[in-house]
Design an enzyme around this catalytic site. Structure first.
Site, PDB file in Angstrom:
ATOM      1  N   ASN A  62     -19.174  25.519  37.563  1.00 52.28           N
ATOM      2  CA  ASN A  62     -18.850  24.657  36.417  1.00 52.28           C
ATOM      3  C   ASN A  62     -19.905  23.586  36.221  1.00 52.28           C
ATOM      4  O   ASN A  62     -20.472  23.057  37.169  1.00 52.28           O
ATOM      5  CB  ASN A  62     -17.440  24.057  36.523  1.00 52.28           C
ATOM      6  CG  ASN A  62     -17.150  23.357  37.829  1.00 52.28           C
ATOM      7  OD1 ASN A  62     -17.636  23.752  38.882  1.00 52.28           O
ATOM      8  ND2 ASN A  62     -16.364  22.302  37.771  1.00 52.28           N
ATOM      9  N   GLU A  64     -20.427  20.119  34.141  1.00 53.74           N
ATOM     10  CA  GLU A  64     -19.737  19.082  33.355  1.00 53.74           C
ATOM     11  C   GLU A  64     -20.726  18.253  32.544  1.00 53.74           C
ATOM     12  O   GLU A  64     -21.945  18.383  32.683  1.00 53.74           O
ATOM     13  CB  GLU A  64     -18.896  18.213  34.298  1.00 53.74           C
ATOM     14  CG  GLU A  64     -17.810  19.048  34.975  1.00 53.74           C
ATOM     15  CD  GLU A  64     -16.850  18.234  35.836  1.00 53.74           C
ATOM     16  OE1 GLU A  64     -17.102  17.040  36.096  1.00 53.74           O
ATOM     17  OE2 GLU A  64     -15.825  18.828  36.250  1.00 53.74           O
ATOM     18  N   CYS A  73     -16.688  25.755  32.036  1.00 54.88           N
ATOM     19  CA  CYS A  73     -16.109  26.299  33.269  1.00 54.88           C
ATOM     20  C   CYS A  73     -17.054  27.318  33.899  1.00 54.88           C
ATOM     21  O   CYS A  73     -17.843  27.987  33.217  1.00 54.88           O
ATOM     22  CB  CYS A  73     -14.802  27.019  32.966  1.00 54.88           C
ATOM     23  SG  CYS A  73     -13.464  25.952  32.430  1.00 54.88           S
ATOM     24  N   GLU A  75     -16.369  30.252  35.137  1.00 57.23           N
ATOM     25  CA  GLU A  75     -16.132  31.641  34.707  1.00 57.23           C
ATOM     26  C   GLU A  75     -16.931  31.964  33.452  1.00 57.23           C
ATOM     27  O   GLU A  75     -17.509  33.037  33.322  1.00 57.23           O
ATOM     28  CB  GLU A  75     -14.644  31.871  34.419  1.00 57.23           C
ATOM     29  CG  GLU A  75     -13.738  31.803  35.628  1.00 57.23           C
ATOM     30  CD  GLU A  75     -13.237  30.395  35.928  1.00 57.23           C
ATOM     31  OE1 GLU A  75     -13.930  29.409  35.579  1.00 57.23           O
ATOM     32  OE2 GLU A  75     -12.154  30.281  36.525  1.00 57.23           O
ATOM     33  N   CYS A 112      -8.718  29.292  33.683  1.00 52.92           N
ATOM     34  CA  CYS A 112      -7.977  28.579  32.637  1.00 52.92           C
ATOM     35  C   CYS A 112      -7.802  29.486  31.420  1.00 52.92           C
ATOM     36  O   CYS A 112      -8.419  30.565  31.330  1.00 52.92           O
ATOM     37  CB  CYS A 112      -8.688  27.284  32.269  1.00 52.92           C
ATOM     38  SG  CYS A 112     -10.133  27.543  31.215  1.00 52.92           S
ATOM     39  N   CYS A 115     -10.993  30.515  29.574  1.00 54.00           N
ATOM     40  CA  CYS A 115     -11.783  31.497  30.341  1.00 54.00           C
ATOM     41  C   CYS A 115     -11.117  32.866  30.291  1.00 54.00           C
ATOM     42  O   CYS A 115     -11.800  33.891  30.205  1.00 54.00           O
ATOM     43  CB  CYS A 115     -11.966  31.033  31.781  1.00 54.00           C
ATOM     44  SG  CYS A 115     -13.107  29.643  31.899  1.00 54.00           S
TER      45      CYS A 115
END
Ligand code: THU
Length: 160
Positions: A62, A64, A73, A75, A112, A115
């Site tokens: 990930n 940010e 993210c 994924e 999530c 994703c």
């Protein structure tokens, strides 16, 4: 009125040692790349390793951003990279692991919603199921035989 009932099957492995060899080394790659997460805000690091049918393993973590929604993210970092570099490859398996700098993550951490939607696009495109393995920092690993299993009633291109 009628009712629709959905069921989802998840296989549970007690620990990384219980995984078959290929999955075990894929998860170890995810654990390794988790260190590369750029997560100064959440302190929540996610690592992903994707096995393709051409034998390549693509990883992601990930990333940010100070403008929070601009981050991405692990994924999606990984699957978009796979799609960008190996557009004709089939995605076979995805291993996911998450760990917090602040507390022990012992519960398996699934992808999530956004994703799941992104991975679904690749599963539909290649028309073969993608196996998903996810864990925390330690503890059980959950496995789904396909992304569809994690995203019932998915929005897909047939609805457009
Ligand atoms: N995160 C992922 O990388 N994957 C998920 O499926 C859930 C959340 C990241 C995004 C953010 O950097 C941090 O975890 C906390 O939400």
């Amino acid at each position: 009125m009628k009712e629709i009932t959905i069921t989802s099957k998840i296989n549970v492995f007690e620990s990384i040692q219980e995984l078959p060899q290929i999955e075990q080394s894929l998860m170890r790659k995810a654990i390794e790349v988790r260190k590369n997460a750029y997560a100064p805000y959440s302190k929540f690091r996610v690592g992903v390793a994707i096995l393709l049918d051409n034998g390549e393993i693509v990883v992601g973590s990930n990333q940010e951003n100070a403008a929070y929604p601009s981050g991405l993210c692990a994924e999606r970092v990984a699957i978009f990279y796979a799609g960008a570099v190996y557009p004709d490859a089939v995605v076979l398996k995805i291993a996911i692991t998450a760990a917090s700098d602040d507390n022990a993550t012992t519960i398996p951490v699934p992808p999530c919603g956004a994703c799941r939607q992104s991975i679904a696009e690749y599963e539909i495109r290649q028309n073969t199921p993608i196996k998903i393995y996810y864990m925390g920092e330690t503890g059980e690993i959950h496995q789904s035989e396909s992304l569809r299993n994690l995203l019932p009633f998915m929005f897909d291109n047939k609805l457009l």
